[in-house]
Design an enzyme around this catalytic site. Structure first.
Site, PDB file in Angstrom:
ATOM      1  N   ARG A  49       0.758  -1.255  -0.006  1.00 44.95           N
ATOM      2  CA  ARG A  49       0.073  -0.154  -0.133  1.00 44.95           C
ATOM      3  C   ARG A  49       1.064   1.085   0.065  1.00 44.95           C
ATOM      4  O   ARG A  49       1.629   1.447   0.962  1.00 44.95           O
ATOM      5  CB  ARG A  49      -0.957  -0.122   1.248  1.00 44.95           C
ATOM      6  CG  ARG A  49      -2.094   1.052   1.300  1.00 44.95           C
ATOM      7  CD  ARG A  49      -3.123   0.789   2.506  1.00 44.95           C
ATOM      8  NE  ARG A  49      -3.872   2.018   2.676  1.00 44.95           N
ATOM      9  CZ  ARG A  49      -3.721   3.109   3.324  1.00 44.95           C
ATOM     10  NH1 ARG A  49      -2.422   3.044   3.864  1.00 44.95           N
ATOM     11  NH2 ARG A  49      -4.563   3.881   3.388  1.00 44.95           N
ATOM     12  N   SER A 117     -12.658  -3.625   0.650  1.00 46.73           N
ATOM     13  CA  SER A 117     -12.791  -2.843   2.100  1.00 46.73           C
ATOM     14  C   SER A 117     -14.341  -2.601   2.141  1.00 46.73           C
ATOM     15  O   SER A 117     -14.965  -2.167   1.293  1.00 46.73           O
ATOM     16  CB  SER A 117     -12.223  -1.437   2.144  1.00 46.73           C
ATOM     17  OG  SER A 117     -10.567  -1.719   2.065  1.00 46.73           O
ATOM     18  N   LYS A 146      -5.300   5.941   8.656  1.00 51.17           N
ATOM     19  CA  LYS A 146      -6.231   6.326   7.428  1.00 51.17           C
ATOM     20  C   LYS A 146      -6.807   7.550   7.881  1.00 51.17           C
ATOM     21  O   LYS A 146      -7.816   7.395   8.629  1.00 51.17           O
ATOM     22  CB  LYS A 146      -6.718   5.228   7.007  1.00 51.17           C
ATOM     23  CG  LYS A 146      -7.221   5.405   5.453  1.00 51.17           C
ATOM     24  CD  LYS A 146      -7.987   4.088   5.086  1.00 51.17           C
ATOM     25  CE  LYS A 146      -8.323   4.288   3.749  1.00 51.17           C
ATOM     26  NZ  LYS A 146      -9.876   4.072   3.695  1.00 51.17           N
TER      27      LYS A 146
HETATM   28  N1  3NM Z   1      -7.846   0.935   6.033  1.00 45.90           N
HETATM   29  P1  3NM Z   1      -3.610   0.849  11.776  1.00 45.90           P
HETATM   30  S1  3NM Z   1      -8.139   1.522   8.435  1.00 45.90           S
HETATM   31  C1  3NM Z   1      -5.393   1.109   5.586  1.00 45.90           C
HETATM   32  O1  3NM Z   1     -10.831   0.883   7.968  1.00 45.90           O
HETATM   33  C2  3NM Z   1      -6.658   1.023   6.504  1.00 45.90           C
HETATM   34  O2  3NM Z   1     -10.567   0.377   5.747  1.00 45.90           O
HETATM   35  C3  3NM Z   1      -8.815   0.953   6.846  1.00 45.90           C
HETATM   36  O3  3NM Z   1      -3.774   1.253  10.341  1.00 45.90           O
HETATM   37  C4  3NM Z   1     -10.136   0.515   6.822  1.00 45.90           C
HETATM   38  O4  3NM Z   1      -3.513  -0.601  11.743  1.00 45.90           O
HETATM   39  C5  3NM Z   1      -6.560   1.549   7.784  1.00 45.90           C
HETATM   40  O5  3NM Z   1      -2.259   1.667  11.992  1.00 45.90           O
HETATM   41  C6  3NM Z   1      -5.292   1.855   8.451  1.00 45.90           C
HETATM   42  O6  3NM Z   1      -4.731   1.287  12.560  1.00 45.90           O
HETATM   43  C7  3NM Z   1      -5.059   0.739   9.550  1.00 45.90           C
END
Ligand code: 3NM
Length: 221
Positions: A49, A117, A146
């Site tokens: 990503r 997603s 995000k």
């Molecule tokens: N997608 P971390 S949350 C890339 O909800 C991504 O679809 C998400 O990062 C979604 O583990 C997210 O540091 C970020 O919280 C996740």
């Protein structure tokens, strides 16, 4: 019932435990180092990503990642179907605002993996009908990684989604060592923890921690 329920891809994806998503902005040692460390620790699925690099740089980095993953881990590319095709990755992970799954499928063919997603049960049910191979469900908890992810839905929502569909569910968003057990206990087949792993000094150790935890909980279910 959707014929995809019985596909080799769904069976394979249900066997996956910890799922690495790269983030060059957060990484301490760089994307390639993170992928190497995670795969050496037993991670069997990697999603590249990358939001900040040129297409040329992405194709170069993606071919390196493909080489590292070869024979050891599934290799997916986030959003960029062109990059996935260019390096012959195992598939892609796309979002609700990206190309429709049906169109991505036409471009990639039946043998490639497509993940989508989703944020709730309604999106999950629609996603299953569209022919996606697995779902990324999130954000489970609030996350700063995000910016537009929205508020965490909580781990109980995982069970609600799992009860409505047959596809493998990968939980994502705000997952760390403190809250990860509830994610698997509530039915997630796999989980992503980006900052909890790539911001650490020891990606190998953190990856192993998550893999061991997931396997321990799944064994006792
Ligand atoms: N997608 P971390 S949350 C890339 O909800 C991504 O679809 C998400 O990062 C979604 O583990 C997210 O540091 C970020 O919280 C996740």
């Amino acid at each position: 019932m959707n014929q995809k329920d019985f596909s080799w891809k769904s069976s394979l994806l249900k066997e996956i435990d910890f799922y690495l998503v790269t983030d060059s902005g957060l990484s301490k040692k760089g994307t390639l180092s993170d992928v190497k460390d995670a795969v050496e620790s037993g991670c069997r699925i990697v999603q590249y990503r990358e939001k900040d690099k040129s297409t040329k740089e992405m194709v170069e980095e993606a071919s390196e990642i493909k080489r590292i993953c070869s024979g050891r881990a599934i290799f997916l590319v986030n959003d960029r179907i062109d990059v996935a095709l260019a390096v012959d990755a195992d598939g892609v992970h796309i979002g609700q605002d990206d190309m429709p799954v049906e169109t991505a499928r036409k471009l990639l063919g039946e043998d490639k993996i497509i993940g989508l997603s989703v944020n709730d049960r309604e999106e999950a049910v629609l996603a299953e009908k569209s022919g996606t191979d697995y779902l990324g469900l999130g954000p489970i908890f609030d996350t700063a990684t995000k910016k537009d992810a929205g508020k965490g839905i909580g781990s109980l929502k995982i069970r609600e989604v799992k009860d409505a569909i047959k596809l493998p569910v990968v939980a994502i968003g705000g997952i760390n060592k403190e809250n990860c057990e509830s994610v698997i206990q509530n039915g997630a087949d796999s989980l992503v923890a980006i900052s909890a792993v790539v911001c650490s000094d020891d990606v190998k150790r953190e990856t192993k921690y998550f893999i061991d935890m997931i396997q321990r909980i799944k064994k006792h279910e």
